[in-house]
Design an enzyme around this catalytic site. Structure first.
Site, PDB file in Angstrom:
ATOM      1  N   TRP A 188       3.851  -3.341   4.195  1.00 55.39           N
ATOM      2  CA  TRP A 188       4.314  -4.398   3.287  1.00 55.39           C
ATOM      3  C   TRP A 188       4.489  -3.890   1.856  1.00 55.39           C
ATOM      4  CZ3 TRP A 188       0.740  -9.101   4.940  1.00 55.39           C
ATOM      5  CH2 TRP A 188       1.064  -9.446   6.250  1.00 55.39           C
ATOM      6  N   HIS A 209       2.926   8.736   1.833  1.00 58.37           N
ATOM      7  CA  HIS A 209       4.190   7.999   1.776  1.00 58.37           C
ATOM      8  C   HIS A 209       5.043   8.565   0.644  1.00 58.37           C
ATOM      9  CE1 HIS A 209       7.155   4.863   1.379  1.00 58.37           C
ATOM     10  NE2 HIS A 209       6.834   4.486   2.607  1.00 58.37           N
ATOM     11  N   GLU A 267      10.293   9.741   7.735  1.00 50.53           N
ATOM     12  CA  GLU A 267      10.985   8.763   6.888  1.00 50.53           C
ATOM     13  C   GLU A 267      11.866   9.508   5.892  1.00 50.53           C
ATOM     14  OE1 GLU A 267       8.712   4.760   6.702  1.00 50.53           O
ATOM     15  OE2 GLU A 267       7.885   6.052   5.173  1.00 50.53           O
ATOM     16  N   GLY A 288      14.643   1.699   2.206  1.00 54.65           N
ATOM     17  CA  GLY A 288      15.027   0.561   1.368  1.00 54.65           C
ATOM     18  C   GLY A 288      16.504   0.533   1.003  1.00 54.65           C
ATOM     19  N   SER A 292      14.959   1.907   6.734  1.00 54.48           N
ATOM     20  CA  SER A 292      15.957   0.880   7.043  1.00 54.48           C
ATOM     21  C   SER A 292      16.006   0.532   8.531  1.00 54.48           C
ATOM     22  CB  SER A 292      17.333   1.299   6.519  1.00 54.48           C
ATOM     23  OG  SER A 292      17.289   1.386   5.105  1.00 54.48           O
TER      24      SER A 292
HETATM   25  P1  13P Z   1      12.289   0.292   4.691  1.00 56.42           P
HETATM   26  O1  13P Z   1      12.078  -0.160   6.100  1.00 56.42           O
HETATM   27  O2  13P Z   1      12.294  -0.852   3.699  1.00 56.42           O
HETATM   28  O3  13P Z   1      13.448   1.198   4.546  1.00 56.42           O
HETATM   29  O4  13P Z   1      10.987   1.150   4.271  1.00 56.42           O
HETATM   30  C1  13P Z   1      10.529   2.126   5.134  1.00 56.42           C
HETATM   31  C2  13P Z   1       9.207   2.564   4.640  1.00 56.42           C
HETATM   32  O5  13P Z   1       9.099   3.127   3.564  1.00 56.42           O
HETATM   33  C3  13P Z   1       8.045   2.267   5.485  1.00 56.42           C
HETATM   34  O6  13P Z   1       6.930   2.976   5.074  1.00 56.42           O
END
Ligand code: 13P
Length: 250
Positions: free
Chosen positions: A10, A96, A168, A174, A212
């Site tokens: 979140w 992250h 990621e 995002g 995403s």
């Molecule tokens: P989004 O799903 O908003 O692209 O973010 C991915 C994320 O950073 C999960 O840790």
């Protein structure tokens, strides 16, 4: 089939009231269909961990978004792994990209966090991924390989058994644009090969994709052979969307 894992991150979103509403909707939604072969976890901001735990059914696990690399003491603002354990977290995200970029976390700091989490018996979720610039320079593989190898060298390959690695790509987070299926597939295959070179089996480590991921693309991403689930940011903020992603993982 290996159990899938879907984790909602979140980030710094929602209020106490919003998040309680989310958990109530999610619990309600889970009653309508049984989840099979999928483990689901949510990572709310620290202050909400306890209230969210009290609402979610036991089948939903709790995760933390970060942890201190120290165990106890004069570290103002930090949260220790034992505190997360007391709050019944099973997962802890380390490394992250938002923390790497904004808080200057380096691979060595992240390895330290990884070690503490795994020694405490919780499951580290190691985030790896290349920036847009690194991708443009053809450095995706070397960046990810270094991020993973630092953890292996400092913690030992055995520490990755039962751990989670989330690929990621920073440029996909995002933005609404996820990585191409072929790129996800090939990057995950490279990660698996590196793990295997270090004596680990494919089933030892759960490999997630994040960036995403949403109801509209989750099914095809989860169908890729080397993808064991997802780490979801924006689309985990709506209980209905997150439920759809969980169903797609079955
Ligand atoms: P989004 O799903 O908003 O692209 O973010 C991915 C994320 O950073 C999960 O840790």
């Amino acid at each position: 089939m290996k159990q899938r894992l879907v984790i909602g991150n979140w980030k710094m979103n929602g209020s106490l009231a919003d998040n309680i509403l989310w958990a109530t909707h999610f619990r309600h939604g889970l009653k309508s269909q049984t989840l099979q072969d999928v483990e689901v976890a949510v990572c709310p901001p620290f202050p909400y961990l306890q209230s969210i735990r009290s609402i979610l059914p036991d089948i939903v696990q709790l995760g933390a978004q970060d942890v201190s690399s120290e165990c106890i003491g004069a570290f103002t603002g930090e949260i220790s792994v034992n505190m997360l354990k007391e709050l019944q977290c099973r997962y802890v995200i380390v490394g992250h990209s938002e923390r790497r970029a904004r808080m200057g976390e380096r691979d060595a700091d992240i390895a330290e966090k990884f070690k503490l989490v795994s020694l405490a018996g919780l499951t580290p979720v190691l985030c790896v991924g290349e920036t847009e610039q690194e991708r443009a320079h053809g450095q995706t593989r070397s960046v990810i390989s270094h991020q993973i190898q630092t953890v292996i060298d400092r913690c030992g390959a055995h520490a990755l058994r039962n751990a989670v690695i989330a690929y990621e790509p920073v440029w996909a987070i995002g933005t609404g644009v996820s990585a191409e299926l072929a790129d996800i597939q090939s990057t995950h295959a490279v990660i698996r090969a590196q793990l295997s070179d270090n004596g680990l089996d494919a089933d030892d480590v759960t490999l997630l994709y994040g960036g995403s991921l949403k109801p509209g693309n989750s099914e095809e991403i989860f169908s890729l052979p080397n993808v064991d689930g997802g780490l979801i940011g924006g689309a985990s903020l709506k209980a209905a969307d997150f439920l759809d992603i969980c169903w797609a993982a079955q």
